[in-house]
Design an enzyme around this catalytic site. Structure first.
Site, PDB file in Angstrom:
ATOM      1  N   THR A   1      46.858  36.194  37.354  1.00  0.00           N
ATOM      2  CA  THR A   1      45.574  35.789  36.764  1.00  0.00           C
ATOM      3  C   THR A   1      45.518  36.155  35.290  1.00  0.00           C
ATOM      4  OG1 THR A   1      44.468  36.264  38.838  1.00  0.00           O
ATOM      5  CG2 THR A   1      43.080  36.230  36.872  1.00  0.00           C
ATOM      6  N   ARG A  26      39.955  29.571  50.214  1.00  0.00           N
ATOM      7  CA  ARG A  26      39.980  30.979  49.828  1.00  0.00           C
ATOM      8  C   ARG A  26      39.575  31.131  48.341  1.00  0.00           C
ATOM      9  NH1 ARG A  26      42.471  34.279  45.699  1.00  0.00           N
ATOM     10  NH2 ARG A  26      42.771  36.369  46.522  1.00  0.00           N
ATOM     11  N   VAL A  27      38.718  32.095  48.084  1.00  0.00           N
ATOM     12  CA  VAL A  27      38.352  32.436  46.706  1.00  0.00           C
ATOM     13  C   VAL A  27      38.580  33.933  46.537  1.00  0.00           C
ATOM     14  CG1 VAL A  27      36.436  32.610  45.063  1.00  0.00           C
ATOM     15  CG2 VAL A  27      36.666  30.564  46.487  1.00  0.00           C
ATOM     16  N   ASP A  47      38.772  37.404  43.545  1.00  0.00           N
ATOM     17  CA  ASP A  47      37.849  38.186  42.715  1.00  0.00           C
ATOM     18  C   ASP A  47      37.528  37.538  41.381  1.00  0.00           C
ATOM     19  OD1 ASP A  47      40.670  38.609  42.120  1.00  0.00           O
ATOM     20  OD2 ASP A  47      39.982  40.042  40.620  1.00  0.00           O
ATOM     21  N   THR A 102      43.455  41.836  37.648  1.00  0.00           N
ATOM     22  CA  THR A 102      44.441  40.857  38.091  1.00  0.00           C
ATOM     23  C   THR A 102      45.115  41.421  39.348  1.00  0.00           C
ATOM     24  OG1 THR A 102      46.431  39.612  37.514  1.00  0.00           O
ATOM     25  CG2 THR A 102      46.221  41.795  36.544  1.00  0.00           C
ATOM     26  N   GLY A 103      45.673  40.534  40.131  1.00  0.00           N
ATOM     27  CA  GLY A 103      46.344  40.993  41.340  1.00  0.00           C
ATOM     28  C   GLY A 103      45.601  40.559  42.590  1.00  0.00           C
ATOM     29  N   GLY A 110      43.135  39.796  44.876  1.00  0.00           N
ATOM     30  CA  GLY A 110      41.695  39.718  44.665  1.00  0.00           C
ATOM     31  C   GLY A 110      40.883  40.332  45.783  1.00  0.00           C
TER      32      GLY A 110
HETATM   33  N1  GLY Z   1      43.089  37.993  41.245  1.00  0.00           N
HETATM   34  C1  GLY Z   1      43.064  36.624  41.540  1.00  0.00           C
HETATM   35  C2  GLY Z   1      42.895  36.296  42.939  1.00  0.00           C
HETATM   36  O1  GLY Z   1      43.161  37.113  43.817  1.00  0.00           O
HETATM   37  O2  GLY Z   1      42.507  35.184  43.216  1.00  0.00           O
END
Ligand code: GLY
Length: 333
Positions: free
Chosen positions: A194, A222-223, A225, A245-246, A248
């Site tokens: 991200t 799926r969504v 963070d 990042t990483g 979520g």
């Molecule tokens: N950090 C981005 C996601 O998990 O979608």
């Protein structure tokens, strides 16, 4: 440059030495000696700074150059991340991003302004510049979040172009993945890159943005963070800003970016606040061994910090016409 590699400033030592971007070279894995634990440089009112996650020097430099021209932080970051959203070789944002399991590329983004305003879009298809679209939600609608088809239709009313996001390369990779459908995101690769960017302009105002395609081969719908205020991104113009990042799911469960900013409000440096937010995740058990999460942060005096669970994360920094890469310290040594 392949996003799975990490750029390294060849002259980097201690808290990081600023050099021109041209001096950076590719390297697979950063060396321990190159890890910068924190930067503590304070900046004057007329100074400016832009930081971003991962190997995003072109994007961060674009933001920094706009700040150097006296542009507001909000304009700088939206233009900055647009560089990577348009980069087909970047498989984690914008065009060319990795699709979900069914071959749909769906993008998430959010933005926060210095006055605490927020806008976000979730699960948007066919629009490349979703960070700019999130800004439109913030500025042109009475809402803060728009999702899926509604967000896409709103984009067309605002002049955004319809564009296919699945490129021949990302389609080929998806078809290859379908042969096994094995879902085990690899640390620092699918899980993941991200782009978060934070900037303080020469007036001392802070804005931030986060844009992503989410986890590669995620379940449809799926969504993560990144578009969620307080998790993927949080700005408090009195205190500072943080972006994640990483994985979520883990950032969401700890409301990570808000946590970092609140810790800074209570006196922690950006570096210590990022470390504490990572500790909140890893202390829940051993599962952290299988995923990456990282934070970057800045405060109002221009201090910055970054910290990750695992080796391999880096932060771009542009300040007063100097670009550098900060190779992040990490928990799992
Ligand atoms: N950090 C981005 C996601 O998990 O979608």
């Amino acid at each position: 440059m392949n996003r799975r590699k990490f750029i390294q400033n060849t002259a980097l030592t201690g808290a990081g030495i600023a050099t021109g971007v041209a001096a950076m070279s590719c390297k697979e894995v950063p060396e321990e000696k190159d890890i910068a634990v924190s930067t503590t440089k304070s900046i004057s009112k007329s100074s400016y700074i832009s930081i971003s996650t991962w190997d995003t020097s072109s994007a961060n430099n674009a933001s920094g150059e706009l700040l150097a021209q006296g542009k507001p932080a909000l304009d700088a970051i939206i233009a900055g991340v647009a560089v990577e959203e348009a980069n087909e070789e970047n498989t984690t944002v914008g065009i060319g991003a990795t699709p979900d399991r069914e071959g749909n590329v769906t993008l998430d983004a959010c933005v926060m302004s210095p006055d605490g305003d927020y806008g976000a879009v979730l699960a948007v298809e066919n629009i490349v510049h979703v960070a700019a679209l999130a800004r439109k939600v913030m500025e042109e609608t009475p809402h803060v979040i728009m999702a899926s088809k509604g967000a896409e239709e709103f984009a067309y009313t605002q002049g955004f172009k319809k564009q296919k996001l699945l490129t021949p390369a990302s389609e080929k990779a998806w078809k290859e993945w379908l042969k096994t459908s094995n879902y085990q995101p690899a640390i620092n690769v699918e899980n993941h890159d991200t782009i978060g960017m934070l900037a303080m302009d020469s007036s001392g105002d802070i804005a931030g943005v986060c844009t992503t395609s989410g986890l590669g081969y995620k379940m449809k719908g799926r969504v993560g963070d990144s578009p969620i205020i307080g998790s993927g991104l949080f700005i408090d113009n009195e205190v500072g800003a943080a972006v994640a990042t990483g994985m979520g799911e883990e950032v969401l469960k700890t409301v990570g970016s808000f946590l970092v900013v609140e810790l800074m409000r209570n006196g922690m440096s950006p570096q210590k606040a990022c470390e504490e937010a990572i500790h909140r995740i890893v202390k829940k058990g051993d599962r952290y061994k299988d995923f990456q999460v990282a934070y970057i942060a800045m405060n109002k005096t221009g201090e910055t910090g970054s910290y990750a669970i695992h080796k391999g994360f880096n932060m771009m920094k542009y300040q007063n016409e100097n670009a550098e890469v900060i190779i992040s310290d990490y928990y799992n040594k």
